[in-house]
Write a protein that holds these residues in place. Sequence first.
Motif, mmCIF file in Angstrom:
data_model
loop_
_atom_site.group_PDB
_atom_site.id
_atom_site.type_symbol
_atom_site.label_atom_id
_atom_site.label_comp_id
_atom_site.label_asym_id
_atom_site.label_seq_id
_atom_site.Cartn_x
_atom_site.Cartn_y
_atom_site.Cartn_z
ATOM 1 N N ALA A 32 0.834 -1.200 0.000
ATOM 2 C CA ALA A 32 0.000 0.000 0.000
ATOM 3 C C ALA A 32 0.875 1.259 0.000
ATOM 4 O O ALA A 32 0.764 2.109 0.877
ATOM 5 N N ARG A 71 4.888 7.269 7.834
ATOM 6 C CA ARG A 71 4.108 6.039 7.877
ATOM 7 C C ARG A 71 4.900 4.864 7.326
ATOM 8 O O ARG A 71 5.739 5.014 6.443
ATOM 9 N N ALA A 94 7.195 7.439 1.567
ATOM 10 C CA ALA A 94 6.014 7.436 2.433
ATOM 11 C C ALA A 94 6.403 7.727 3.878
ATOM 12 O O ALA A 94 5.706 8.455 4.580
ATOM 13 N N VAL A 115 4.668 1.618 5.141
ATOM 14 C CA VAL A 115 3.805 1.115 4.080
ATOM 15 C C VAL A 115 3.318 -0.292 4.445
ATOM 16 O O VAL A 115 4.128 -1.198 4.639
ATOM 17 N N PRO A 116 2.003 -0.461 4.562
ATOM 18 C CA PRO A 116 1.483 -1.795 4.861
ATOM 19 C C PRO A 116 1.731 -2.759 3.699
ATOM 20 O O PRO A 116 1.651 -2.376 2.528
ATOM 21 N N PHE A 167 -6.586 0.185 0.619
ATOM 22 C CA PHE A 167 -6.072 -0.491 1.820
ATOM 23 C C PHE A 167 -7.167 -0.571 2.881
ATOM 24 O O PHE A 167 -7.384 -1.613 3.497
ATOM 25 N N HIS A 168 -7.884 0.517 3.086
ATOM 26 C CA HIS A 168 -8.960 0.543 4.079
ATOM 27 C C HIS A 168 -10.080 -0.420 3.686
ATOM 28 O O HIS A 168 -10.694 -1.049 4.548
ATOM 29 N N ARG A 205 8.648 3.238 -0.240
ATOM 30 C CA ARG A 205 8.464 3.120 1.217
ATOM 31 C C ARG A 205 9.200 4.243 1.944
ATOM 32 O O ARG A 205 8.683 4.809 2.909
ATOM 33 N N ARG A 263 -0.393 9.202 2.919
ATOM 34 C CA ARG A 263 -1.496 8.392 3.435
ATOM 35 C C ARG A 263 -1.605 7.071 2.687
ATOM 36 O O ARG A 263 -1.220 6.979 1.532
ATOM 37 N N ASN A 264 -2.192 6.107 3.368
ATOM 38 C CA ASN A 264 -2.480 4.828 2.714
ATOM 39 C C ASN A 264 -3.509 5.043 1.607
ATOM 40 O O ASN A 264 -4.382 5.900 1.730
#
Length: 153
Positions: A72, A141, A135, A143-144, A84-85, A132, A79-80
């Motif tokens: 993500a 953040r 981000a 990165v998921p 992802f959400h 990454r 932001r993601n």
Amino acid sequence: MTTDLLEGEYVPSADATTRAQVELYERTDGREGATTAGGPVVVLTMRGARSGKLRKVALMRIERDGVYAVGAAAGGQARNPSWFHNLVTHPTVQLQDGPDRRLMTARVAEGAERENWLAYADELYPFFAGLRAQAAEAGNREVPLILLEPTQS
């Protein structure tokens, strides 16, 4: 494999590039529209976190032994990405890899498993580490990394 495994109203992406790529990929069973940034993609169909309507996105193809991973990174943004959400809220997704469509279950990778998959993703797509880092700098953040595993019947 079967088509339209997830049922419901589909809302095409507001982003014209995403919308066109998904349509081309699906129409040609992945023979066209199958790359982004020089690498292969899969199409992921998921339910919207709030609307429950179907959403689709083309994401880099990271696969190993029937398990897929998606990062993500959102192009290194703060932001993601919204998808992802969606996956966190509704983890049952449909993955299309070429002509094959299958149900998968999404979960966020953590710890050593995450590090192992990140190393693999970086081998396939060296630019992923840079996204990454962007981000982290832009939004502080991590990165998921989401694993997509075959859904058990």
